[in-house]
Structure formats: structure tokens, C-alpha cells
Scaffold this motif. Structure first.
Motif, mmCIF file in Angstrom:
data_model
loop_
_atom_site.group_PDB
_atom_site.id
_atom_site.type_symbol
_atom_site.label_atom_id
_atom_site.label_comp_id
_atom_site.label_asym_id
_atom_site.label_seq_id
_atom_site.Cartn_x
_atom_site.Cartn_y
_atom_site.Cartn_z
ATOM 1 N N SER A 184 10.653 -2.873 -7.491
ATOM 2 C CA SER A 184 11.142 -1.508 -7.649
ATOM 3 C C SER A 184 12.644 -1.410 -7.361
ATOM 4 C CB SER A 184 10.387 -0.553 -6.706
ATOM 5 O OG SER A 184 11.010 0.720 -6.678
ATOM 6 N N ASP A 214 0.814 -1.209 0.000
ATOM 7 C CA ASP A 214 0.000 0.000 0.000
ATOM 8 C C ASP A 214 0.853 1.266 0.000
ATOM 9 O OD1 ASP A 214 0.717 -0.956 2.673
ATOM 10 O OD2 ASP A 214 -0.367 0.801 3.416
ATOM 11 N N LEU A 215 2.120 1.155 0.354
ATOM 12 C CA LEU A 215 3.012 2.314 0.398
ATOM 13 C C LEU A 215 3.719 2.471 -0.949
ATOM 14 C CD1 LEU A 215 4.641 1.690 3.916
ATOM 15 C CD2 LEU A 215 2.686 3.171 3.362
ATOM 16 N N ASP A 216 3.917 3.713 -1.354
ATOM 17 C CA ASP A 216 4.501 3.979 -2.669
ATOM 18 C C ASP A 216 5.853 3.301 -2.860
ATOM 19 O OD1 ASP A 216 2.335 5.498 -3.385
ATOM 20 O OD2 ASP A 216 3.261 7.423 -2.889
ATOM 21 N N ASP A 217 6.658 3.278 -1.787
ATOM 22 C CA ASP A 217 7.992 2.674 -1.896
ATOM 23 C C ASP A 217 8.060 1.322 -1.200
ATOM 24 O OD1 ASP A 217 7.892 3.382 0.756
ATOM 25 O OD2 ASP A 217 9.847 4.395 0.779
#
Length: 291
Positions: free
Chosen positions: A150, A115-118
Motif C-alpha cells: 500500500s 488484519d488492520l486496514d492500513d
């Protein structure tokens, strides 16, 4: 109850997996310290069979970013219910706990936070820096999620310079759809390859007893050797509850020794393979070897 559940009644836990619960004041003190500082440990959340031994030795593996996960791996006891916001003060509390436990080697892992961008990479970095400031002489190991592939997120963790970066492949690729459906085996190998390529110490691990064959276990070791993984752990899967997959087999300690010999033969420098081995069990010995 399905057929697998019924059959497992007759798969008795063998003697080598029966854990003695020590009567030790240190165990209670460690548990109270973790509770007092409002921290989570993977030892408790994942119902690790080594918790009594590790807590009694004043060690614990810190679980950051909450105790609920955005994924639902079949083998894992960590829940995937309501996801809570991260606590900005948690890194400092992890550092304080590490100091109070007088840890020489600090192991930090997390739930997966898709749920967190990173994926929580910045939070790992903050925690590493907080521990470094509090315990400059300690070594730090992180057990990280895949950050959904990522490169940017991974590089943020690498830039914080932990001593060891661990990411578990968990099981052979043919079992991912059943055991680890939200992950990708090749993506995990690529992450480990990037860790090694950065000059960091790369570590990974897997479990046996989830339906794999020994040939598949050796195949995973072949893949890890190909990317020059430094440390590999192999341990026995233990069913946390009746909601989890049944244990398909209890692997004999002699077979674990065979895994270790094979891993060394194909070029993996450090193998830790035994029934009760978990990814952070006796982790400090590898930091000592690499230091």
C-alpha cells in the motif's frame, strides 16, 4: 527429526558467534523498565543474540502493536497465534521509555498486522509523533512491514518524518517461497524505492545461512544499489529453535567483510556486515553519519 535437523548437530557454533553474557546491573534495569511499562521489544521476542549487550547499554528496539504476527516467516521467533487489538496508549509508553533510557536514537519496529486496514501505518505515525514530543532532540528509525504494497500506508509513515526508514528484504528472492512465503521480493524493493524517492533515508538488510549462495547475496546488494538504498545490513541467521529451518552454513567473518567491500564498490554508502549484525544493531552510528 529430519535429515537437516540431524546434520545440524555437527554444525557447531563457531567461536565468533559465541556471545558473552555480561553481569551488568544496567541489563536488569532495562529489562525491568520494559516490563514496568508493559512494552515489547524485538530483542526479547526474536531472541536476538545481542540483547544482553544492548540492554546493558540502555538500548532496546521497541516492538509495537503486540507480540504476535499475522504472518509466519520461517526464520522468525515471533509467534503468529491470537492477534490482540492495538493498545492506544502504547505510543506514549514507548516515548516515556525512550526518555527514561535517555535514548539518542530510538528504533521502533512492529509485528506485521495484515488484519488492520492500513497495516498499522497510523500507529507507527502516532508513535513517531509521541517520541518526537518527548525527545525532540533524538533521531528516530522505524523498521516497517511491507503494508501489502500500500502506497497510502507507506506515505503515512513517511509523512511522520522518521530519520531512517528500514524494511528488510531478509533473503534472496529464490528463497522467498520457503523462508518468507507471505511476502514479495519485488514489492519490498518497490517500497524501498518509494522511501528513497520521498527523500527519506532508506535502509534494508538480509540474513545469510538460510541456503543462499554468495552470488545470490551479491545479487540482492545489486538490487538495493540500483534503487539507491542508503544503508544495508547483513548478519548470520541463528536458528531460534528446532522448529525453525536449520542453519545451512556459518559464514566466516572474512566473507562478511567481502560483502561489505562489494556493497561499497557498487555504490551503497553504508554497509554493516558481520556475523552478529542485526537490522537495529548499533543503528545509531548510521544516524550520526547521516546527520
Amino acid at each position: 527429526m529430519n535429515s537437516k535437523d540431524t546434520s545440524e548437530k555437527y554444525l557447531r557454533i563457531p567461536p565468533w558467534l559465541r556471545v558473552k553474557i555480561p553481569c551488568n546491573k544496567t541489563y536488569g534495569a532495562t529489562r525491568e523498565l520494559v516490563k514496568d511499562l508493559k512494552l515489547n521489544t524485538v530483542c526479547q521476542s526474536a531472541r536476538c543474540p545481542n540483547m544482553f549487550e544492548c540492554f546493558s547499554a540502555h538500548t532496546a528496539t521497541f516492538l509495537i502493536m503486540g507480540n504476535t504476527c499475522t504472518r509466519n516467516c520461517a526464520f522468525c521467533n515471533i509467534e503468529n497465534t491470537t492477534i490482540m487489538p492495538v493498545d492506544p496508549a502504547e505510543p506514549v509508553r514507548v516515548a516515556e521509555a525512550s526518555r527514561r533510557l535517555e535514548l539518542k536514537h530510538v528504533v521502533i519496529t512492529s509485528v506485521t498486522r495484515d488484519d488492520l486496514d492500513d497495516g498499522g501505518a497510523a500507529y507507527f505515525s502516532e508513535t513517531i509523533h509521541a517520541v518526537r514530543e518527548e525527545l525532540p532532540g533524538s533521531t528516530i528509525e522505524v523498521l516497517i512491514p511491507d503494508f501489502q504494497g500500500s502506497r497510502t500506508a507507506l506515505m503515512e509513515v513517511i509523512a511522520a518524518r522518521p530519520d531512517i526508514i528500514n524494511h528488510n528484504v531478509e533473503t534472496p528472492p529464490s528463497h522467498y517461497s520457503r523462508i518468507r512465503p507471505q511476502a514479495n521480493y519485488r514489492q519490498s524493493l518497490e517500497l524501498l524505492s518509494r522511501v528513497k524517492g520521498s527523500g527519506s533515508i532508506a535502509k534494508s538488510g538480509l540474513m545469510v545461512g538460510l541456503g543462499e549462495a554468495d552470488e545470490e547475496v551479491r545479487g540482492v546488494m545489486d538490487d538495493l544499489a540500483e534503487i539507491n538504498c542508503d544503508i544495508v545490513t547483513i548478519g548470520q541467521y541463528m536458528r531460534p529453535s528446532l522448529k525453525h529451518p536449520a542453519v545451512s552454513r556459518y559464514v566466516h567473518p572474512d566473507t562478511f567483510e567481502e560483502y561489505a567491500r562489494y556493497g561499497i564498490t557498487i555504490g551503497i554508502p553504508h554497509m554493516h556486515s558481520a556475523p552478529l549484525v542485526r537490522s537495529s544493531y548499533h543503528a545509531a552510528i548510521f544516524a550520526d553519519r547521516e546527520g
